[in-house]
Design an enzyme around this catalytic site. Structure first.
Site, PDB file in Angstrom:
ATOM      1  N   CYS A 131       0.694  -1.190   0.039  1.00  0.00           N
ATOM      2  CA  CYS A 131      -0.004   0.067   0.148  1.00  0.00           C
ATOM      3  C   CYS A 131       1.047   1.222  -0.073  1.00  0.00           C
ATOM      4  O   CYS A 131       1.741   1.512   0.774  1.00  0.00           O
ATOM      5  CB  CYS A 131      -0.877   0.202   1.246  1.00  0.00           C
ATOM      6  SG  CYS A 131      -1.758   1.413   1.474  1.00  0.00           S
ATOM      7  N   TYR A 179      -5.494   6.732  -8.978  1.00  0.00           N
ATOM      8  CA  TYR A 179      -6.655   5.959  -8.790  1.00  0.00           C
ATOM      9  C   TYR A 179      -7.957   6.434  -9.624  1.00  0.00           C
ATOM     10  O   TYR A 179      -8.793   5.572 -10.102  1.00  0.00           O
ATOM     11  CB  TYR A 179      -7.267   5.924  -7.234  1.00  0.00           C
ATOM     12  CG  TYR A 179      -6.108   4.889  -6.632  1.00  0.00           C
ATOM     13  CD1 TYR A 179      -6.513   3.856  -6.088  1.00  0.00           C
ATOM     14  CD2 TYR A 179      -4.911   5.567  -6.079  1.00  0.00           C
ATOM     15  CE1 TYR A 179      -5.734   2.953  -5.534  1.00  0.00           C
ATOM     16  CE2 TYR A 179      -3.826   4.719  -5.388  1.00  0.00           C
ATOM     17  CZ  TYR A 179      -4.327   3.418  -5.049  1.00  0.00           C
ATOM     18  OH  TYR A 179      -3.632   2.414  -4.519  1.00  0.00           O
TER      19      TYR A 179
END
Length: 350
Positions: free
Chosen positions: A54, A185
């Site tokens: 992450c 994203y």
């Protein structure tokens, strides 16, 4: 980073006809030096839950290393993949974190909030005595490590958030978050062609701005590393590995942009940055978990990450990497070394 970026418990990230929206509502408790927040800084009391996959957690691992907080703040490392429930500690013997005794990070959230309705996210602070989550506010966590945990900083720890530059760092961080960190994203999980093209254009215009900025100084704020560099690096190091293809952010590979690419290589080769990066965990997470984008769950073999070890040209700039009185961090603890098979740094022996 949430296990469900928009709270879809099936692992679905793309919503047809809609732009990607990141839920920015986190548990906003803070751990402070004076305890006025209700949570006081205390060596050994808290555990930092992360996944090396992450980018949001990666920045906390970097800051913890740079500041030398390993002895004061232990770290629980979740595996790179997860199911619809939460991140799991499948890397540990028996599939349980050895300190918290839990299989899933979800258990720490439910220990404090039995009906917690939002995504289970890393990074997160967990209170070891109670087993409950304290905060998962990724934007505040690194700032507090830098400003509230100073009693436990190592000798020679860099000042990553210097007072004279804080307003400028905050402004740049806000811009980078929305246009670059989250911009990839927005591009990858756009629910329509129109939204995709708008996000794609904004992302690349923003990367062009950074390419120009980094033509004038070694680091984002000048001659020394700051919080701003910590926040940008995890996105850049993942760009050619994942975002270029998986997120369709494919105007050009980052390695064709001389300032951004040499800056990425420079930081990757800097103690505390590249030695926190697990290339295989990164690829496993994006390509296995995000089945909307990759339904076959096939993980690409390339690209060759060893190019991150090639020479860079950033030493042409005025340089004071660690700032006044600062020094490089010590190598990571043996138990926190990234699997040698997962990083070119360890294979190269650097």
């Amino acid at each position: 980073m949430t296990t469900q970026e928009s709270h879809d418990q099936t692992g679905s990230y793309v919503h047809a006809g809609k732009p990607f929206t990141r839920d920015m509502n986190y548990i906003d408790d803070r751990i402070t030096a004076d305890g006025s927040s209700g949570w006081q800084v205390e060596a050994g009391r808290y555990r930092l839950a992360v996944s090396r996959a992450c980018p949001w957690a990666n920045r906390t691992i970097i800051v913890r290393r740079l500041l030398g907080l390993e002895d004061a703040l232990s770290m629980a490392v979740a595996g790179p993949t997860h199911d619809k429930r939460s991140w799991t500690f499948d890397l540990d013997p028996g599939g349980r974190d050895p300190v918290l005794g839990i299989e899933r990070l979800q258990e720490a959230f439910f220990a404090r909030f039995p009906d917690y309705p939002r995504g289970i996210t890393v990074p997160a602070f967990v209170d070891v005595p109670s087993g409950g989550v304290v905060t998962n506010d990724f934007s505040q966590i690194t700032l507090d490590l830098e400003t509230e945990w100073t009693e436990h900083h190592r000798e020679g720890a860099p000042d990553l958030y210097p007072v004279p530059l804080r307003a400028q760092i905050d402004e740049l961080n806000h811009w980078v978050l929305h246009h670059v960190n989250n911009g990839v994203y927005k591009t990858g999980f756009a629910g329509s062609q129109e939204d995709y093209e708008a996000a794609y254009t904004d992302l690349w215009e923003s990367l062009d701005v950074l390419e120009d900025r980094l033509s004038r100084s070694r680091y984002l704020m000048g001659s020394s590393i700051t919080e701003a560099d910590v926040r940008l690096f995890p996105t850049l190091v993942r760009f050619d590995l994942v975002y270029f293809s998986h997120f369709k952010a494919n105007r050009q590979p980052l390695r064709t942009m001389p300032n951004l690419w040499n800056y990425t290589k420079d930081l990757f080769q800097t103690p505390g940055f590249g030695d926190t990066v697990d290339v295989e965990h990164i690829k496993q997470h994006y390509y296995v978990v995000q089945t909307d984008l990759n339904p076959t769950q096939i993980v690409p073999v390339g690209p060759d990450a060893s190019i991150l070890l090639e020479d860079h040209d950033r030493d042409r700039f005025e340089t004071d990497t660690w700032g006044p009185g600062g020094t490089a961090p010590q190598p990571p603890k043996a138990e926190e070394v990234v699997d040698p098979a997962h990083t070119p740094l360890r294979v190269s022996g650097r």
